[in-house]
Design an enzyme around this catalytic site. Structure first.
Site, mmCIF file in Angstrom:
data_model
loop_
_atom_site.group_PDB
_atom_site.id
_atom_site.type_symbol
_atom_site.label_atom_id
_atom_site.label_comp_id
_atom_site.label_asym_id
_atom_site.label_seq_id
_atom_site.Cartn_x
_atom_site.Cartn_y
_atom_site.Cartn_z
ATOM 1 N N GLU A 138 6.792 23.082 49.608
ATOM 2 C CA GLU A 138 6.772 23.602 48.232
ATOM 3 C C GLU A 138 7.082 25.098 48.270
ATOM 4 O O GLU A 138 7.011 25.722 49.341
ATOM 5 C CB GLU A 138 5.393 23.362 47.615
ATOM 6 C CG GLU A 138 5.065 21.872 47.577
ATOM 7 C CD GLU A 138 3.805 21.548 46.790
ATOM 8 O OE1 GLU A 138 3.094 22.491 46.361
ATOM 9 O OE2 GLU A 138 3.562 20.347 46.607
ATOM 10 N N GLY A 142 4.716 25.935 53.001
ATOM 11 C CA GLY A 142 5.695 25.487 53.992
ATOM 12 C C GLY A 142 4.996 25.113 55.284
ATOM 13 O O GLY A 142 4.658 23.947 55.509
ATOM 14 N N TRP A 167 13.383 23.273 49.200
ATOM 15 C CA TRP A 167 14.112 23.175 50.479
ATOM 16 C C TRP A 167 14.229 21.736 50.960
ATOM 17 O O TRP A 167 14.033 21.448 52.130
ATOM 18 C CB TRP A 167 13.450 24.027 51.582
ATOM 19 C CG TRP A 167 13.215 25.430 51.211
ATOM 20 C CD1 TRP A 167 12.025 26.039 51.037
ATOM 21 C CD2 TRP A 167 14.224 26.423 50.952
ATOM 22 N NE1 TRP A 167 12.217 27.346 50.678
ATOM 23 C CE2 TRP A 167 13.556 27.602 50.618
ATOM 24 C CE3 TRP A 167 15.620 26.410 50.952
ATOM 25 C CZ2 TRP A 167 14.219 28.776 50.293
ATOM 26 C CZ3 TRP A 167 16.281 27.575 50.624
ATOM 27 C CH2 TRP A 167 15.580 28.732 50.307
ATOM 28 N N GLY A 242 3.239 12.549 60.766
ATOM 29 C CA GLY A 242 3.761 11.500 61.656
ATOM 30 C C GLY A 242 5.267 11.379 61.535
ATOM 31 O O GLY A 242 5.973 11.182 62.537
ATOM 32 N N ARG A 248 11.424 15.770 64.609
ATOM 33 C CA ARG A 248 11.433 16.848 65.608
ATOM 34 C C ARG A 248 11.991 16.357 66.924
ATOM 35 O O ARG A 248 12.695 17.078 67.627
ATOM 36 C CB ARG A 248 10.001 17.339 65.864
ATOM 37 C CG ARG A 248 9.513 18.205 64.762
ATOM 38 C CD ARG A 248 8.018 18.441 64.849
ATOM 39 N NE ARG A 248 7.628 19.130 63.644
ATOM 40 C CZ ARG A 248 6.411 19.184 63.170
ATOM 41 N NH1 ARG A 248 5.419 18.584 63.809
ATOM 42 N NH2 ARG A 248 6.149 19.843 62.067
ATOM 43 N N GLU A 368 11.021 21.728 60.229
ATOM 44 C CA GLU A 368 10.329 20.826 61.173
ATOM 45 C C GLU A 368 9.344 21.588 62.046
ATOM 46 O O GLU A 368 9.226 21.326 63.243
ATOM 47 C CB GLU A 368 11.351 20.109 62.075
ATOM 48 C CG GLU A 368 12.375 19.314 61.333
ATOM 49 C CD GLU A 368 11.789 18.054 60.737
ATOM 50 O OE1 GLU A 368 10.643 17.717 61.051
ATOM 51 O OE2 GLU A 368 12.493 17.420 59.942
ATOM 52 N N THR A 370 8.106 25.778 62.292
ATOM 53 C CA THR A 370 8.793 26.985 62.772
ATOM 54 C C THR A 370 8.480 27.169 64.264
ATOM 55 O O THR A 370 7.522 26.589 64.787
ATOM 56 C CB THR A 370 8.297 28.238 62.017
ATOM 57 O OG1 THR A 370 6.917 28.444 62.359
ATOM 58 C CG2 THR A 370 8.435 28.082 60.511
HETATM 59 P P1 FAD Z 1 6.310 30.053 55.806
HETATM 60 O O1 FAD Z 1 5.405 28.919 56.108
HETATM 61 O O2 FAD Z 1 6.008 30.917 54.632
HETATM 62 O O3 FAD Z 1 6.444 30.956 57.100
HETATM 63 C C1 FAD Z 1 6.995 32.276 57.080
HETATM 64 C C2 FAD Z 1 6.828 32.885 58.466
HETATM 65 O O4 FAD Z 1 5.440 32.928 58.771
HETATM 66 C C3 FAD Z 1 7.466 32.037 59.573
HETATM 67 O O5 FAD Z 1 7.984 32.860 60.574
HETATM 68 C C4 FAD Z 1 6.282 31.266 60.125
HETATM 69 O O6 FAD Z 1 6.473 30.831 61.464
HETATM 70 C C5 FAD Z 1 5.201 32.299 60.021
HETATM 71 N N1 FAD Z 1 3.866 31.694 60.044
HETATM 72 C C6 FAD Z 1 3.380 30.690 59.261
HETATM 73 N N2 FAD Z 1 2.119 30.397 59.582
HETATM 74 C C7 FAD Z 1 1.785 31.240 60.577
HETATM 75 C C8 FAD Z 1 0.603 31.437 61.351
HETATM 76 N N3 FAD Z 1 -0.502 30.679 61.166
HETATM 77 N N4 FAD Z 1 0.606 32.413 62.287
HETATM 78 C C9 FAD Z 1 1.707 33.170 62.501
HETATM 79 N N5 FAD Z 1 2.857 33.030 61.830
HETATM 80 C C10 FAD Z 1 2.889 32.074 60.879
HETATM 81 N N6 FAD Z 1 11.015 20.675 53.931
HETATM 82 C C11 FAD Z 1 10.804 19.378 53.535
HETATM 83 O O7 FAD Z 1 9.691 19.006 53.168
HETATM 84 N N7 FAD Z 1 11.830 18.490 53.516
HETATM 85 C C12 FAD Z 1 13.096 18.823 53.879
HETATM 86 O O8 FAD Z 1 13.988 17.973 53.841
HETATM 87 C C13 FAD Z 1 13.357 20.172 54.295
HETATM 88 N N8 FAD Z 1 14.630 20.579 54.586
HETATM 89 C C14 FAD Z 1 14.871 21.918 54.838
HETATM 90 C C15 FAD Z 1 16.188 22.364 54.976
HETATM 91 C C16 FAD Z 1 16.452 23.715 55.179
HETATM 92 C C17 FAD Z 1 17.863 24.189 55.270
HETATM 93 C C18 FAD Z 1 15.384 24.633 55.317
HETATM 94 C C19 FAD Z 1 15.646 26.081 55.585
HETATM 95 C C20 FAD Z 1 14.091 24.200 55.184
HETATM 96 C C21 FAD Z 1 13.808 22.840 54.929
HETATM 97 N N9 FAD Z 1 12.495 22.388 54.707
HETATM 98 C C22 FAD Z 1 12.268 21.082 54.309
HETATM 99 C C23 FAD Z 1 11.394 23.344 54.653
HETATM 100 C C24 FAD Z 1 10.862 23.782 56.011
HETATM 101 O O9 FAD Z 1 10.181 22.738 56.627
HETATM 102 C C25 FAD Z 1 10.006 25.027 55.781
HETATM 103 O O10 FAD Z 1 10.883 26.074 55.452
HETATM 104 C C26 FAD Z 1 9.162 25.388 56.990
HETATM 105 O O11 FAD Z 1 8.092 24.495 57.135
HETATM 106 C C27 FAD Z 1 8.603 26.818 56.912
HETATM 107 O O12 FAD Z 1 7.983 27.025 55.694
HETATM 108 P P2 FAD Z 1 8.322 28.334 54.806
HETATM 109 O O13 FAD Z 1 9.796 28.449 54.714
HETATM 110 O O14 FAD Z 1 7.542 28.208 53.566
HETATM 111 O O15 FAD Z 1 7.824 29.519 55.674
#
Ligand code: FAD
Length: 389
Positions: A138, A142, A167, A242, A248, A368, A370
């Protein structure tokens, strides 16, 4: 003795079965014939013929190929990984289409769906007639999906869904969206057919990565669904997590395809390019770059294959998938960037695949789980301390 293949220094090929090599050959042939010639154009326009591609990929049997029954091929995990690798050697966006269809949307229905849901959706998804997407992320949730706001409330026997997903790969072209939502009973999964009133999937534009892939927002405004739209067997976040482990696993192999394509391009370019009156390939600095990359590619292949064999033996753990995803995507993006340097200015164009792969891998590094999150998973396994929050 057979000659050493420059892109398989460690002879990993010899560790594959005939069937695995044959499946890989089929996917590679399809990639060369129908995908590679068009991919730079799709990337440049930011558009793919998703429906046609899904049918083509369905025809060769890669959609949900590692699932049993319901029109799926039922291959082993290694064969699925190799298919991902060959597709990602064309473009991470095409592998994303296949990962989301097979490992996220189809897997969710296959693993957690009712018999009726499986019969309704899976055979047509395997054939590429229906496209699926998977909505977990959302705008404000993420890495921490537990913070999701999308919710499903009962109205008689129906469900009413509200919320926004962000996304979402394949979103705007999907016939069915697997949407994860908060209920009184914890997080549950719902099947939302395209065209349901209150449901829309606007495409996200202006991307600099995965341009040959559809990425969308999913908007749910009082979306009414019948009771049987819920996946009966998924309860809590372990449901979507799961599915993510399945996808991944494909990335552990897939990312190496992008890396291999970059390395092949760089080697051939270095041999052809003359600098200071000699071939670029004849300089020690170039050879050191190429050697380091080939070493990482070989190690990455051994790691992927080892994890694939563990998966086929039913012994693969989430921590091991984190090791594979973290290492292979990190090395693949480093390889793509290094190859770009070898191509000089030519490396920045779409005439060559290297910067396209490097840009794509930025998304692969983030979705999948970060790389930071995978490091934390491994850190927890090592120390027993969980550092997520
Ligand atoms: P955030 O969670 O806000 O993270 C931002 C930064 O903070 C990152 O560097 C992260 O590693 C870091 N961070 C987060 N938590 C911590 C912590 N505890 N300690 C230290 N650092 C931390 N999602 C779906 O559900 N379905 C899809 O089909 C899908 N397709 C995608 C396709 C693309 C092209 C992209 C870019 C994303 C897609 N995603 C999808 C979403 C993707 O899974 C998320 O972008 C990802 O989980 C990261 O979430 P965020 O972008 O909100 O980043």
């Amino acid at each position: 003795t057979s000659p050493v293949h420059p892109f398989d220094l460690l002879a990993v090929d010899g560790l594959l079965t005939d069937e695995e090599r044959e499946i890989r050959g089929t996917v590679r042939a399809l990639a060369d014939r129908e995908l590679r010639p068009h991919v730079a154009g799709w990337f440049e326009k930011g558009e793919i013929p998703a429906r046609e591609l899904a049918r083509t990929l369905g025809r060769v049997g890669v959609l949900g190929m590692h699932l049993e029954g319901y029109g799926c091929a039922g291959t082993n995990a290694v064969a699925y990984g190799l298919a991902c690798l060959e597709l990602e050697a064309v473009d991470s966006g095409l592998r994303s289409l296949v990962s989301v269809q097979g490992s996220l949307a189809m897997y969710a229905i296959w693993k957690y769906g009712s018999e009726e849901q499986k019969q309704r959706w899976l055979p047509k998804m395997a054939a590429g007639e229906y496209i699926g997407c998977f909505g977990l992320t959302e705008p404000d949730a993420g890495s921490d999906p537990g913070a999701m706001r999308t919710n499903a409330k009962r109205d008689g026997s129906d469900w009413i869904l509200n919320g926004t997903k962000m996304w979402i790969t394949n979103g705007s072209v999907a016939d069915v969206a697997v949407v994860w939502a908060r209920t009184e009973d914890g997080v549950r999964g719902f099947l939302v057919p395209a065209g349901t009133p209150g449901f829309s999937a606007p495409e996200i534009k202006m991307k600099l990565s995965l341009r040959a892939s559809v990425t969308s927002e999913l908007v749910l405004e009082d979306v009414r669904l019948p009771a049987d739209a819920m996946l009966p067997e998924a309860r809590g976040l372990s449901g979507p997590l799961g599915c993510l482990n399945e996808a991944r696993f494909g990335i552990v192999f897939g990312a190496l395809g992008a890396a291999r394509d970059c390395l092949e391009t760089a080697v051939s370019y270095a041999r052809d390019r003359t600098v200071f009156a000699r071939s670029l390939a004849s300089y020690q600095l170039t050879q050191q770059k190429l050697a380091d990359m080939a070493v990482e590619l070989g190690k990455g292949m051994l790691l992927a294959l080892h994890l694939g064999r563990l998966k086929d033996a039913g012994a693969l753990t989430a921590e091991q998938i984190s090791v594979g995803k973290l290492n292979n995507v990190r090395e693949a993006i480093a390889i793509a960037r290094e190859c770009r340097t070898i191509l000089g200015a030519n490396g920045i164009t779409l005439e060559y695949p290297v910067l396209r792969h490097a840009n794509n891998l930025e998304s692969v590094l983030t979705y999948e789980g970060t790389s930071e999150v995978h490091s934390l998973v491994i850190g927890k396994a090592l120390t027993g301390e969980q550092a997520f929050r």
